[in-house]
Design a protein around this motif. Sequence first.
Motif, mmCIF file in Angstrom:
data_model
loop_
_atom_site.group_PDB
_atom_site.id
_atom_site.type_symbol
_atom_site.label_atom_id
_atom_site.label_comp_id
_atom_site.label_asym_id
_atom_site.label_seq_id
_atom_site.Cartn_x
_atom_site.Cartn_y
_atom_site.Cartn_z
ATOM 1 N N GLY A 146 0.654 -1.189 0.081
ATOM 2 C CA GLY A 146 -0.067 -0.053 0.123
ATOM 3 C C GLY A 146 0.818 1.289 -0.074
ATOM 4 O O GLY A 146 0.909 2.227 -0.905
ATOM 5 N N ASP A 147 1.925 1.227 0.835
ATOM 6 C CA ASP A 147 2.934 2.309 0.843
ATOM 7 C C ASP A 147 3.440 2.472 -0.545
ATOM 8 O O ASP A 147 3.683 3.449 -1.111
ATOM 9 C CB ASP A 147 3.911 2.136 1.935
ATOM 10 N N ALA A 148 4.000 1.257 -1.148
ATOM 11 C CA ALA A 148 4.719 1.662 -2.464
ATOM 12 C C ALA A 148 3.673 2.080 -3.393
ATOM 13 O O ALA A 148 3.998 2.960 -4.356
ATOM 14 C CB ALA A 148 5.051 0.194 -3.007
ATOM 15 N N GLU A 149 2.302 1.743 -3.428
ATOM 16 C CA GLU A 149 1.462 2.416 -4.332
ATOM 17 C C GLU A 149 1.074 3.768 -4.104
ATOM 18 O O GLU A 149 1.144 4.562 -4.987
ATOM 19 C CB GLU A 149 0.082 1.426 -4.205
ATOM 20 N N GLU A 150 1.195 4.240 -3.038
ATOM 21 C CA GLU A 150 1.129 5.505 -2.693
ATOM 22 C C GLU A 150 2.168 6.344 -3.102
ATOM 23 O O GLU A 150 2.235 7.481 -3.749
ATOM 24 C CB GLU A 150 0.813 5.656 -1.167
ATOM 25 N N MET A 151 3.393 5.873 -3.136
ATOM 26 C CA MET A 151 4.754 6.341 -3.391
ATOM 27 C C MET A 151 4.616 6.599 -5.138
ATOM 28 O O MET A 151 5.087 7.442 -5.596
ATOM 29 C CB MET A 151 6.021 5.601 -2.998
ATOM 30 N N ARG A 152 4.044 5.601 -5.629
ATOM 31 C CA ARG A 152 4.036 5.728 -7.142
ATOM 32 C C ARG A 152 3.133 6.675 -7.644
ATOM 33 O O ARG A 152 3.468 7.312 -8.468
ATOM 34 C CB ARG A 152 3.352 4.072 -7.783
ATOM 35 N N ARG A 153 2.063 6.852 -6.887
ATOM 36 C CA ARG A 153 1.034 8.099 -7.132
ATOM 37 C C ARG A 153 1.673 9.294 -7.003
ATOM 38 O O ARG A 153 1.389 10.212 -7.845
ATOM 39 C CB ARG A 153 -0.197 7.722 -6.501
ATOM 40 N N LYS A 154 2.534 9.532 -5.950
ATOM 41 C CA LYS A 154 3.180 10.640 -5.716
ATOM 42 C C LYS A 154 4.152 11.077 -6.811
ATOM 43 O O LYS A 154 4.392 11.859 -7.138
ATOM 44 C CB LYS A 154 3.630 10.751 -4.324
ATOM 45 N N LEU A 155 5.076 10.101 -6.865
ATOM 46 C CA LEU A 155 5.935 10.039 -8.149
ATOM 47 C C LEU A 155 5.322 10.443 -9.486
ATOM 48 O O LEU A 155 5.907 11.341 -10.207
ATOM 49 C CB LEU A 155 6.702 8.700 -8.137
#
Length: 101
Positions: free
Chosen positions: A75-84
């Motif tokens: 979930g954290d990785a998905e959030e980071m992908r969206r922010k990136l």
Amino acid sequence: YSCAHFLKQMRGIKDLLEKAGLGYLLDSPVAFQKFLEEVEALRKAAAELEKVKAQLADVQWRWEKAVKDLQSIGGDAEEMRRKLAAYEALGSIEDLQAALR
């Protein structure tokens, strides 16, 4: 204990063995001793199974925790992908604005 008490106990044991279909054990002290050894081996095996059961419960708890941790990381990785992606989009917009100036 008196002799009568001992005999009464032995009759009770005999009755229990016969009801369980194990009356043949009374015919031979060797067979009875072997039976007692098998019972002790089964008791030890049951104790070992309880230990393994406890270990498996611990492994299951650790596995479930690891799965939850991995889901959290996912979930954290998905959030980071969206922010990136958002930052990359902003960079592209800034490049476009700079090009328009």
